[in-house]
Write an enzyme that holds these catalytic residues in place. Structure first.
Site, PDB file in Angstrom:
ATOM      1  N   GLU A 157     -12.355  26.382  -0.140  1.00 50.13           N
ATOM      2  CA  GLU A 157     -12.881  27.489  -0.940  1.00 50.13           C
ATOM      3  C   GLU A 157     -12.179  28.775  -0.543  1.00 50.13           C
ATOM      4  O   GLU A 157     -11.797  28.929   0.628  1.00 50.13           O
ATOM      5  CB  GLU A 157     -14.385  27.659  -0.694  1.00 50.13           C
ATOM      6  CG  GLU A 157     -15.198  26.420  -0.983  1.00 50.13           C
ATOM      7  CD  GLU A 157     -16.554  26.434  -0.296  1.00 50.13           C
ATOM      8  OE1 GLU A 157     -17.536  26.080  -0.952  1.00 50.13           O
ATOM      9  OE2 GLU A 157     -16.609  26.778   0.892  1.00 50.13           O
ATOM     10  N   LYS A 192     -11.993  32.523   0.686  1.00 44.67           N
ATOM     11  CA  LYS A 192     -12.855  33.329   1.561  1.00 44.67           C
ATOM     12  C   LYS A 192     -12.918  34.737   0.977  1.00 44.67           C
ATOM     13  O   LYS A 192     -11.970  35.513   1.072  1.00 44.67           O
ATOM     14  CB  LYS A 192     -12.278  33.362   2.978  1.00 44.67           C
ATOM     15  CG  LYS A 192     -13.181  34.015   4.005  1.00 44.67           C
ATOM     16  CD  LYS A 192     -12.587  33.877   5.403  1.00 44.67           C
ATOM     17  CE  LYS A 192     -13.530  34.465   6.447  1.00 44.67           C
ATOM     18  NZ  LYS A 192     -13.736  35.900   6.270  1.00 44.67           N
ATOM     19  N   ASP A 225     -14.102  38.633   0.505  1.00 45.01           N
ATOM     20  CA  ASP A 225     -14.334  39.731   1.446  1.00 45.01           C
ATOM     21  C   ASP A 225     -15.569  40.512   1.021  1.00 45.01           C
ATOM     22  O   ASP A 225     -15.498  41.519   0.323  1.00 45.01           O
ATOM     23  CB  ASP A 225     -13.101  40.648   1.483  1.00 45.01           C
ATOM     24  CG  ASP A 225     -13.113  41.551   2.709  1.00 45.01           C
ATOM     25  OD1 ASP A 225     -13.902  41.280   3.628  1.00 45.01           O
ATOM     26  OD2 ASP A 225     -12.342  42.515   2.737  1.00 45.01           O
ATOM     27  N   TYR A 265     -21.808  29.576  -2.113  1.00 45.83           N
ATOM     28  CA  TYR A 265     -20.924  28.536  -1.580  1.00 45.83           C
ATOM     29  C   TYR A 265     -21.635  27.526  -0.685  1.00 45.83           C
ATOM     30  O   TYR A 265     -20.978  26.677  -0.071  1.00 45.83           O
ATOM     31  CB  TYR A 265     -19.767  29.167  -0.815  1.00 45.83           C
ATOM     32  CG  TYR A 265     -20.163  30.112   0.295  1.00 45.83           C
ATOM     33  CD1 TYR A 265     -20.808  29.657   1.443  1.00 45.83           C
ATOM     34  CD2 TYR A 265     -19.904  31.480   0.183  1.00 45.83           C
ATOM     35  CE1 TYR A 265     -21.179  30.528   2.449  1.00 45.83           C
ATOM     36  CE2 TYR A 265     -20.280  32.372   1.196  1.00 45.83           C
ATOM     37  CZ  TYR A 265     -20.907  31.879   2.317  1.00 45.83           C
ATOM     38  OH  TYR A 265     -21.283  32.744   3.317  1.00 45.83           O
ATOM     39  N   LYS A 287      -6.529  32.469   7.597  1.00 47.80           N
ATOM     40  CA  LYS A 287      -6.324  33.836   7.123  1.00 47.80           C
ATOM     41  C   LYS A 287      -4.864  34.030   6.707  1.00 47.80           C
ATOM     42  O   LYS A 287      -3.943  33.616   7.423  1.00 47.80           O
ATOM     43  CB  LYS A 287      -6.666  34.838   8.228  1.00 47.80           C
ATOM     44  CG  LYS A 287      -8.120  34.827   8.660  1.00 47.80           C
ATOM     45  CD  LYS A 287      -9.015  35.409   7.590  1.00 47.80           C
ATOM     46  CE  LYS A 287     -10.385  35.745   8.139  1.00 47.80           C
ATOM     47  NZ  LYS A 287     -10.408  36.958   8.926  1.00 47.80           N
ATOM     48  N   CYS A 333     -10.658  60.020  33.891  1.00 48.74           N
ATOM     49  CA  CYS A 333     -11.547  59.760  32.752  1.00 48.74           C
ATOM     50  C   CYS A 333     -11.617  60.999  31.865  1.00 48.74           C
ATOM     51  O   CYS A 333     -11.895  62.101  32.357  1.00 48.74           O
ATOM     52  CB  CYS A 333     -12.938  59.399  33.261  1.00 48.74           C
ATOM     53  SG  CYS A 333     -14.162  59.213  31.929  1.00 48.74           S
ATOM     54  N   CYS A 386     -15.531  62.360  32.189  1.00 48.39           N
ATOM     55  CA  CYS A 386     -16.187  62.864  33.404  1.00 48.39           C
ATOM     56  C   CYS A 386     -15.193  63.270  34.496  1.00 48.39           C
ATOM     57  O   CYS A 386     -15.598  63.771  35.541  1.00 48.39           O
ATOM     58  CB  CYS A 386     -17.165  61.821  33.952  1.00 48.39           C
ATOM     59  SG  CYS A 386     -16.386  60.344  34.607  1.00 48.39           S
ATOM     60  N   CYS A 401     -13.133  53.581  34.101  1.00 44.59           N
ATOM     61  CA  CYS A 401     -13.768  54.680  34.812  1.00 44.59           C
ATOM     62  C   CYS A 401     -14.869  54.061  35.671  1.00 44.59           C
ATOM     63  O   CYS A 401     -15.799  53.442  35.126  1.00 44.59           O
ATOM     64  CB  CYS A 401     -14.368  55.692  33.834  1.00 44.59           C
ATOM     65  SG  CYS A 401     -15.439  56.906  34.657  1.00 44.59           S
ATOM     66  N   CYS A 454     -21.066  58.740  34.052  1.00 41.76           N
ATOM     67  CA  CYS A 454     -20.160  59.008  32.925  1.00 41.76           C
ATOM     68  C   CYS A 454     -20.956  58.914  31.625  1.00 41.76           C
ATOM     69  O   CYS A 454     -21.482  57.838  31.294  1.00 41.76           O
ATOM     70  CB  CYS A 454     -19.026  57.993  32.944  1.00 41.76           C
ATOM     71  SG  CYS A 454     -17.756  58.288  31.693  1.00 41.76           S
TER      72      CYS A 454
END
Length: 671
Positions: free
Chosen positions: A114, A116, A118, A226, A313, A407, A410, A425, A431
């Site tokens: 079938e 696919k 979206d 489906y 895909k 970071c 922080c 970090c 943080c």
């Protein structure tokens, strides 16, 4: 008009409108003009307003919407809506075929292919032929009840066609926004000076969750079905299920094909690679399923997906654009992700402005420089990524990218563990993105499921200094929440109610919500089932942890480190004191005998002395295992009245022992 005459007229109008709607949307035949249809619908609505008790749940008037849903109820799927494994390689499809062959031994098999689409997965529940509920996929185990919105989709039957239908079944499919409808919406938004919708898939998802079903009705969503699902359905293959959906009047895309072998699957994939672009809806691949339901059951499932299906895909669409700058994001685990900020470029129907660069290694591998002309594609036509640089257009004065050392949130010096590509970090308790991210992780549906709280609320609570960790949520008072921007009495009560209700969430969900590194939902369930409670898990040694099936060294080390941190122990003690569940609630099946030990049984039909669930419970009490489909691995078929002939024939063909209710009762008494 008297009520009896009105009832007869409403029934007459409903039948006609259902018929014309089906002919128009399923067969593209207009037997009457739009004006005549609208006049009939208007007459029906006026009669239903005059006699509201005569309005039924499957009335054609439901198509126009108008109901307001402020909160979407969470519904548990009777049958989980699992995701599929993906591949972009025909070699991997060959490997998949090899696994199927080994799993089925000497049995011959065929595939059902079938396209696919979206869109957004949906499960439609029917009772006595009428649509009673529409549910989104959600996390696969639970989704949102969007019934009012589903009823506005004109290709979804409010009442199935024909007379021969099960008392209950599910029809699963994909809700989508056709490209033409998507473009029309964006034209209107542009004229009104509104922001344009990004792509049809996101627009469909957002539309399904709109509160006003009247607005949903105007969006012109569509739906391809489906899958035909339920207990004891009189079908033996996926193809038979598709044919049944067609007979019931569901909108099934006529792009499917049954394939005898993997070579025919490859031919189908090649046939649709270009042809799919002529369809009115976006597609990104092909779904390949083993056709036999019995063989599907034999092959079974992994923790996340079925072993009998896979999605192939197509290669992603690509384009080129300019890399303007690189910024850095800090996630809840402290992982720092570089992000490419791009000159906007149109790609696979969306405008792409950003792409993840993953880590420092990826930047070095691509040899990226700010100002470069880069190749961008959407992996699986969903996630944008940079695949290369056009060196012919590079500025000779450009400089190599220097990865940040501190970071960005922080200022803590970043660390990079040996053998890992990602910078972290380490300031997880100080943080801000890590603190807020850990709370967002905790409240999600798979964890504590506090659906009345979102990212914005967490931000407000954090900025006010009210919440620094998940245990602080349980100390919140009415006045703390009510004073937050945008909160009123009802929203305050809803939030506090959601927090209180999370105290009933099962242990394995809370364990996942703690955010222990590498402990995902499935791992949390395995740890919970093995150790039974948080105290046993906290005391477990590294060696004891790796003895648990599917728990590797990395997970075991992370769990040990988590429970060696004194702050984490204090957090758990606070959650215990608040009333959270930290022990598995097990249902004990009373064992009455072992006559069915190591035997697999299928139950089908109606029984005089047992309900459907009751006879299954009895089988378990005598050591048996209940499965849903006939296959060569089934030992006994317990055949009740009115069971499907196809299931009986297959059992006879495979030599499965068939017994009736009298023989079943005799069997367990003999024990």
């Amino acid at each position: 008009m008297e009520k009896k005459a009105a009832e007869q007229k409403i029934q007459e109008l409903s039948e006609k409108l259902h018929y014309y709607n089906y002919k128009y949307y399923q067969e593209s035949v207009s037997e009457i003009s739009d004006y005549e249809f609208d006049m009939m619908l208007k007459e029906l609505i006026e009669l239903e307003e005059k006699f509201p008790d005569l309005k039924t749940s499957d009335s054609p008037s439901q198509r126009v919407g108008g109901d307001i849903t402020k909160n979407f109820e969470t519904v548990e799927h009777k049958i989980p809506m699992l995701s599929l494994g993906n591949t972009y390689s025909k070699e991997e499809l060959d490997d998949f075929d090899g696994r199927v062959k080994r799993g089925l031994g000497e049995e011959s098999y065929e595939y059902f292919c079938e396209l696919k689409f979206d869109g957004v997965a949906i499960s439609l529940h029917y009772e006595n032929g009428k649509l009673i509920r529409g549910v989104t996929r959600g996390d696969g185990s639970k989704g949102d009840d969007i019934t009012n919105n589903a009823k506005t989709i004109r290709t979804i039957p409010l009442k199935v066609r024909g007379e021969q239908f099960p008392e209950y079944f599910e029809a699963r499919g994909e809700v989508f926004l056709p490209r033409e409808a998507f473009n029309e919406i964006n034209r209107e938004r542009e004229e009104n000076g509104e922001a344009l919708l990004a792509n049809p898939r996101n627009a469909a998802s957002g539309t399904l969750k709109m509160q006003d079903s009247g607005v949903v009705a105007k969006r012109k969503l569509d739906c391809f079905l489906y899958s035909y699902a339920g207990e004891d359905l009189p079908i033996d293959s996926h193809e038979e299920g598709i044919k049944q959906l067609e007979k019931f009047g569901f909108n099934v895309s006529q792009t499917y094909k049954k394939c005898k072998n993997i070579n025919e699957v490859f031919n189908f994939i090649n046939e649709w690679e270009e042809k799919r672009h002529s369809l009115p809806v976006d597609t990104d691949g092909i779904v390949i399923k083993v056709n036999s339901l019995g063989q599907q059951e034999q092959l079974g499932f992994t923790a996340k997906s079925p072993r009998w299906a896979i999605a192939y895909k197509y290669k992603a669409e690509s384009s080129t654009t300019i890399l303007k700058e690189i910024t850095y994001q800090v996630g809840r685990t402290g992982a720092v992700t570089p992000v490419a900020n791009l000159e906007p470029v149109s790609l696979a129907g969306t405008t792409v402005k950003r792409a993840s660069l993953h880590n420092a290694n990826e930047i070095a591998r691509l040899d990226l420089r700010v100002g470069d002309t880069v190749h961008v594609e959407k992996g699986g036509e969903i996630i944008p990524k940079i695949t290369g640089v056009d060196l012919t257009k590079r500025d000779l004065g450009s400089n190599e990218v220097e990865y940040i050392q501190e970071c960005p949130e922080c200022g803590t010096e970043l660390v990079r563990a040996e053998g890992e590509a990602v910078h972290y970090c380490p300031n997880k308790k100080g943080c801000p993105p890590q603190i807020k991210g850990s709370i967002e992780h905790y409240i999600q549906r798979k964890a504590a499921d506090i659906d009345s709280m979102g990212e914005r609320t967490i931000h407000l609570l954090y900025e006010k200094g009210l919440v620094k960790n998940v245990a602080d949520l349980y100390d919140l008072k009415y006045e703390d929440v009510f004073e937050l921007e945008g909160f009123k009495d009802l929203s305050t009560q809803n939030l506090l109610k959601g927090i209180e209700e999370s105290k009933q969430i099962p242990f394995e969900n809370i364990l996942f919500g703690l955010g222990i590194r590498f402990v995902g939902k499935t791992v949390a369930e395995k740890l919970g089932a093995h150790f039974k409670n948080i105290d046993n898990l906290a005391k477990a040694s590294f060696d004891e942890l790796i003895e648990v099936p599917e728990i590797g060294e990395r997970i075991a080390q992370s769990v040990v480190e988590y429970f060696h941190d004194e702050d984490n122990i204090k957090l758990i003690e606070r959650l215990k004191s608040a009333g959270l569940q930290f022990e598995i609630q097990e249902t004990v099946i009373e064992q009455k005998g072992n006559v069915l030990e190591n035997k697999s049984l299928v139950v089908s039909g109606v029984f005089e002395h047992y309900g459907r669930d009751e006879i299954k419970e009895v089988i378990k009490q005598y050591g048996g295992k209940v499965v849903s489909a006939i296959s060569g691995k089934v030992d006994i078929l317990v055949a009740g009245e009115n069971m499907g002939p196809a299931k009986l024939q297959k059992a006879e063909k495979l030599g499965v022992k068939i017994i009736d209710e009298v023989e079943f009762r005799s069997l367990i008494k003999e024990n």
